[in-house]
Design a protein around this motif. Structure first.
Motif, short mmCIF file in Angstrom:
data_model
loop_
_atom_site.label_atom_id
_atom_site.label_comp_id
_atom_site.label_asym_id
_atom_site.label_seq_id
_atom_site.Cartn_x
_atom_site.Cartn_y
_atom_site.Cartn_z
N LYS A 163 -0.90 -27.41 -20.99
CA LYS A 163 -0.03 -28.67 -20.49
C LYS A 163 1.07 -29.29 -21.19
O LYS A 163 1.92 -30.14 -21.04
CB LYS A 163 -1.10 -29.71 -19.91
CG LYS A 163 -1.63 -29.57 -18.93
CD LYS A 163 -2.70 -30.79 -18.46
CE LYS A 163 -3.60 -30.78 -17.35
NZ LYS A 163 -4.26 -31.96 -16.89
N ASP A 164 1.14 -28.56 -22.44
CA ASP A 164 2.29 -28.89 -23.50
C ASP A 164 3.70 -28.52 -22.77
O ASP A 164 4.78 -29.17 -23.16
CB ASP A 164 2.07 -28.18 -24.56
CG ASP A 164 3.11 -28.93 -25.80
OD1 ASP A 164 3.01 -29.95 -25.86
OD2 ASP A 164 3.51 -28.00 -26.72
N TRP A 165 3.65 -27.76 -21.99
CA TRP A 165 4.98 -27.34 -21.23
C TRP A 165 5.19 -28.22 -19.97
O TRP A 165 4.45 -28.43 -19.13
CB TRP A 165 4.62 -25.75 -20.67
CG TRP A 165 5.07 -24.63 -21.97
CD1 TRP A 165 5.03 -25.03 -23.29
CD2 TRP A 165 5.24 -23.32 -21.69
NE1 TRP A 165 5.16 -23.88 -23.84
CE2 TRP A 165 5.34 -22.94 -23.02
CE3 TRP A 165 5.45 -22.39 -20.84
CZ2 TRP A 165 5.81 -21.65 -23.35
CZ3 TRP A 165 5.77 -21.30 -20.77
CH2 TRP A 165 5.90 -20.56 -22.18
N CYS A 166 6.34 -28.72 -19.99
CA CYS A 166 6.42 -29.65 -18.84
C CYS A 166 6.70 -28.99 -17.42
O CYS A 166 6.36 -29.73 -16.55
CB CYS A 166 7.95 -30.22 -19.06
SG CYS A 166 8.13 -31.33 -20.65
N GLY A 167 6.79 -27.79 -17.30
CA GLY A 167 6.67 -26.96 -15.98
C GLY A 167 5.40 -26.76 -15.65
O GLY A 167 5.01 -26.45 -14.65
N ILE A 168 4.38 -27.19 -16.57
CA ILE A 168 2.89 -26.77 -16.32
C ILE A 168 2.20 -28.12 -15.98
O ILE A 168 1.55 -28.18 -14.96
CB ILE A 168 2.24 -26.15 -17.51
CG1 ILE A 168 2.73 -24.80 -17.63
CG2 ILE A 168 0.69 -26.06 -17.15
CD1 ILE A 168 2.68 -23.79 -16.55
N ALA A 169 2.31 -29.26 -16.71
CA ALA A 169 1.70 -30.40 -16.52
C ALA A 169 1.94 -31.07 -15.08
O ALA A 169 1.02 -31.66 -14.49
CB ALA A 169 2.21 -31.42 -17.78
#
Length: 227
Positions: A174-180
């Motif tokens: 979730k560190d990637w903003c497109g995943i969280a």
């Protein structure tokens, strides 16, 4: 100049697994388009906001759809996992007698929310140990019933202590903003983003195994604030 999303040593691990020909762009644009996909999932921005250094955004988005539908990200992740197994085997000098047999499931680690009898009963039938802690109200009810409440629930403290490994991995994904935020319109696109994030974690672990420091490309989504 657009900032690189993948370090040179990481790209050396990834490049051999990316397809060319039918499912790949020209060799000169392969890395740019791949890093454009990474940029999109890392930042959570819209495709049309992509910097021009990665190439025209419709071309990068179209290449992402081709790779997604062809299962390229799945194959790439599996390839890196195989590289990891090979690296571990090279560090272990002991001879191997073929592929090791899969380990049977002997325990399941979960949170207190899954400590009820309904969750434990199927595990008990399969002789699988439940290593999750018991809720206080459940323990009080069993104690109140006395001998009719049955045996106290077993708790594997040693196994439960390691469950934070899974939670840390989820936080890294979730560190990637497109995943969280999970705002992709199709499950296939979101799964491809998850696989892409996972395969970007794996090269860092491989480089650490090889004694090299993994490349970091800036703060994560939590540090920058979600869009």
């Amino acid at each position: 100049m657009t900032r690189r999303q993948v370090a040179g040593d990481q790209w050396q691990l990834i490049d051999p697994f990316l397809p060319m020909g039918e499912y790949g762009p020209s060799p000169g644009r392969l890395r740019d388009q791949f890093e454009g996909v990474i940029w999109r999932f890392r930042t959570g921005a819209q495709w049309r906001e992509m910097p021009g250094g990665f190439g025209p955004w419709p071309a990068v988005y179209g290449r992402f759809r081709i790779w997604r539908n062809a299962g390229v990200f799945t194959a790439l992740l599996e390839g890196l996992m195989l590289e990891d197994l090979v690296a571990e085997a090279e560090q272990d000098p002991r001879p191997s007698a073929g592929r090791p047999a899969p380990h049977p499931v002997v325990a399941v680690v979960a949170d207190k929310a899954y400590s009820s009898r309904a969750h434990r009963a199927p595990l008990r039938e399969c002789r699988i140990k439940a290593a999750d802690p018991e809720k206080k109200d459940q323990a009080a009810n069993l104690k109140k019933k006395g001998s009719r409440g049955g045996r106290p629930v077993a708790f594997g403290a040693g196994l439960y202590r390691d469950h934070n490994t899974i939670e840390r991995l989820i936080n890294r994904l979730k560190d990637w903003c497109g995943i969280a935020p999970r705002f992709d319109k199709t499950p296939g696109s979101y799964l491809a983003g998850l696989e892409l994030r996972a395969l970007m974690i794996w090269p860092g672990d491989l480089l650490q195994t090889a004694g090299r420091s993994p490349h970091r490309t800036g703060p994560g989504c939590a540090a920058r604030g979600r869009r």
